[in-house]
Design an enzyme around this catalytic site. Structure first.
Site, short mmCIF file in Angstrom:
data_model
loop_
_atom_site.label_atom_id
_atom_site.label_comp_id
_atom_site.label_asym_id
_atom_site.label_seq_id
_atom_site.Cartn_x
_atom_site.Cartn_y
_atom_site.Cartn_z
N THR A 69 -44.33 -23.52 11.88
CA THR A 69 -45.35 -23.58 12.88
C THR A 69 -46.72 -23.82 12.00
OG1 THR A 69 -46.39 -22.54 14.53
CG2 THR A 69 -45.59 -21.00 12.92
N ASP B 108 -49.43 -22.99 13.56
CA ASP B 108 -50.46 -21.88 13.97
C ASP B 108 -50.11 -20.82 12.75
OD1 ASP B 108 -50.70 -23.27 16.25
OD2 ASP B 108 -49.02 -22.18 17.33
N LEU C 203 -52.94 -35.57 15.59
CA LEU C 203 -53.24 -36.13 14.36
C LEU C 203 -53.14 -35.15 13.41
CD1 LEU C 203 -56.32 -38.57 15.27
CD2 LEU C 203 -53.84 -38.81 15.75
N GLN C 204 -53.60 -33.91 13.71
CA GLN C 204 -53.72 -32.79 12.47
C GLN C 204 -52.36 -32.40 12.26
OE1 GLN C 204 -55.62 -28.99 14.31
NE2 GLN C 204 -55.44 -30.43 16.04
N ARG C 205 -51.45 -32.29 13.01
CA ARG C 205 -49.99 -31.76 12.69
C ARG C 205 -48.99 -32.79 12.44
NH1 ARG C 205 -47.77 -29.18 18.72
NH2 ARG C 205 -46.64 -31.19 19.18
N GLU D 215 -59.58 -24.50 18.83
CA GLU D 215 -59.57 -24.90 20.44
C GLU D 215 -59.66 -23.55 21.41
OE1 GLU D 215 -55.51 -26.29 21.34
OE2 GLU D 215 -54.61 -25.19 20.08
N MET E 299 -56.63 -27.15 16.38
CA MET E 299 -55.84 -26.29 17.04
C MET E 299 -55.97 -24.84 16.73
SD MET E 299 -52.21 -28.68 17.06
CE MET E 299 -52.05 -29.87 18.37
N GLY E 300 -55.33 -24.00 17.38
CA GLY E 300 -55.25 -22.50 17.18
C GLY E 300 -55.83 -21.80 18.34
N ARG E 301 -54.92 -21.29 19.21
CA ARG E 301 -55.40 -20.74 20.56
C ARG E 301 -55.83 -19.37 20.33
NH1 ARG E 301 -50.48 -23.46 22.16
NH2 ARG E 301 -50.64 -24.82 24.04
#
Lengths: 418, 418
Positions: B142, B144, B299-301, B247, B190-192
């Protein structure tokens, strides 16, 4: 031939390879110490000349100059400043001559896009109209790829490669997820008036059905129904729909999609920008598909880590060639890239008067009949520009980019108000 | 030991290196034909098992399987589907057993993040509660980076490298332009709930004053005045301000800055996006600075072109290790990465019960006192994860990624409604 100093400056939006051009200029100049004395870089473009903020590039070692070849963005600073005509602003031209005289500058190299070639052209007229002998050479640079005569503009090849690679990768991502999750991915790219950058996304396609499935160009008026119908078709046929959208996508009446859904954010400010979220919301609202979108912005034009070797090489050679032209006594020209029949590249000196303020759009023949893709002619044009990789060196997991301290040459003149 | 077949599936959001894990699983399994028969990949994760949509990986050549190591995203399709508990949904577990029996499956490998390890944990209980002998191994994946016990999650190292490299490059861009143009750049990542990805942006800093100047974490409540004051300070001190924003950035009352277009995915998570434009408009409105912003999204992942070699290697080894654990007779474990004192890496079998549904946040000790950066401890943790480059092969200027046709194994059972 007497020894004269040179002025070099970077102008307009920077690219992944404009420093490669600087490297070419400085390395080539260093090979001719009997003709070119000091290369002064202007701090922040033409402003550096007007303000007499000159950076003596002799302060940098050969290693530092060599490292410019793999360092993105503008090492000497850039600017968005357009010189007015000599008639309108004689004082600025007199100031330039004053600075050139004070630092014995006989060569002027200006590295930029449309507006910058216009500036270079105006400066080149100084010899004729104001009697100060200067040889002015424009050097092409712009991710927009919209300069005429030159086959392509250094900087574009690398952004093209970035867009092709990125949309290929992101499309594999959405293809993996589409069965039970996201069905539409939109990548927004630069290009306000010309769709060159968006077109490069099509290079990711290798077989029928390959992503990206839709490309939106500023050259093609956005047709909502046709667009939604194509999105639906792609999702039903391929399971997902991958889209590359130019920031300049607009409707038939000329209004940008990115401006059409201005909303007010949590802080009460109007929220502008982003054709991708507008498209995403349109798709969600009309077709109900889950979406993701990306907006590459500066990431695309600074991505030296995935630069095109062809682009880097020609950016470098454009710098070398500019020195060559100067030594040949040329004035008011730009080294324009020529695509040769044998797959190699060459240069011709193109008159700045034919380049300044001329914007080259994508030929209609490059856009497919449905307006959502490119033709074989477009592909044949684009593919050579992304050939080859040219990775920067890495230390500790990160690219090593050179930072040049901007130690200024002592001023000899009074300040000048711009 | 009798020969049993294996089931392998990819679950949740994909990464640049989850296929490297698939490569490790399949290559290692192929070395033990006397113990592991066919490796069936599930089409679209656990759904492939429930629907009896099995992909016999023997149809792929050694070359194709080897190419998975450098191919981003999920080659067999992924899903966002969470199994309920055995008590709640006995029929689904009975179906799994029916499919496992029909295809003689004795090993179950599930490659994913939090929710997926929960699914793996539930499947692992089948042996005990329902009497069907299955060995279930979870494999971490992941971006994350929020699984417990394992030092890091494969996929994270590559997104960390992407973010560090990208913000370094984009910051050079804005540094070049800031004197007369854009002064603030914001990159949304990303990163909730956890700020691991945003934190990686800090690796681009090498000296005092280096970009990014501000990092916004979900772990730190957004303080508008403090933020604006820091932006102003950076612009006045360095000429520009470069920002990496999660994010999941939210205010003290828990509301996301980007919550305006929230919808909910199959796991019940809010779908976010667009904190960057909110921040940009705030800055423009309150401080008047010209801005640019990027939203990297997929794009990042998926950025395999700039993957971390450390990440690729450990993703691969996690797959190998899963096979090793299976052959050792382990059940209900996950190979967890261990950081060894000598700079090397190892694995331990971590119990799935200790992993399922446990979310690891960034330690407070990794976040700097002002809340806008990381500490030396954070840097010491992150830096090893981005070490090394592992470029995919290129042909014709583009990375060569393998596409595997999903030819399904003939079904033996009736359809099952999910």
């Amino acid at each position: 031939m007497t020894i004269k100093n040179a002025f070099y400056a970077q102008s307009g939006g920077v690219t992944a390879v404009i420093n490669a051009t600087a490297c070419g200029v400085i390395q080539a100049a260093r090979q001719h110490p009997n003709k070119i004395g000091t290369v002064y870089a202007g701090r922040n473009g033409i402003l550096g000349a007007l303000r007499e903020e000159l950076i003596d590039t002799n302060q940098y070692s050969d290693e530092d100059i060599a490292a410019l070849r793999h360092t993105p963005a503008g090492a000497f600073g850039s600017c968005r400043f357009k010189l007015r005509s000599i008639e309108e602003s004689r004082a600025e031209y007199e100031r330039l001559i004053e600075v050139f005289k004070a630092h014995d500058i006989g060569y002027f190299f200006y590295n930029g896009g449309n507006d910058s070639q216009d500036t270079a052209h105006k400066v080149s007229q100084i010899s004729e109209t104001m009697g100060y002998p200067i040889q002015c050479i424009g050097i092409p640079k712009t991710v927009d790829n919209d300069l005429p005569i030159t086959d392509f503009c250094p900087g574009f090849g690398s952004v093209a490669k970035y867009v092709a690679v990125s949309i290929k990768e992101a499309s594999l991502d959405i293809a993996s997820m589409c069965e039970s999750s996201t069905k539409v991915f939109i990548m927004e790219v630069m290009g306000r008036h010309a769709g060159w950058i968006a077109a490069a996304g099509a290079l990711a396609q290798q077989e029928e059905g390959d992503a990206p499935h839709i490309i939106l160009f500023p050259e093609v008026a956005f047709d909502k129904e046709k667009f939604l119908s194509k999105v639906k078709h792609c999702v039903e046929t391929y399971g997902y729909c991958s889209i590359v959208a130019s920031e300049g996508t607009h409707t038939g009446d000329g209004s940008f999609l990115a401006a059409s859904e201005a909303s007010v954010d949590a802080f009460g400010h109007a929220q502008l920008g982003g054709v991708a979220p507008v498209l995403a919301n349109l798709i969600k609202g009309e077709l109900g598909y889950k979406y993701h979108w990306a907006l590459a912005d500066y990431l695309q034009r600074s991505a030296r880590h995935i630069a095109s070797k062809t682009d880097v090489d020609l950016a470098y050679q454009a710098g070398e060639k500019a020195i060559e032209y100067a030594l040949e006594g040329l004035n008011s020209v730009m080294p324009a890239i020529q695509r040769l029949d044998n797959g190699e590249w060459g240069f011709i000196p193109a008159p700045l008067k034919d380049i300044a303020n001329v914007e080259r759009f994508m030929p209609k023949s490059f856009i497919s009949e449905d307006g959502f893709g490119i033709t074989q002619a477009g592909r044949d044009y684009l593919l050579p520009l992304i050939q080859g990789e040219d990775y920067p060196p890495y230390v500790n997991g990160q690219p090593v980019y050179v930072k040049l301290a901007h130690n200024l040459t002592p001023k000899k003149l009074a300040n000048f108000d711009i």
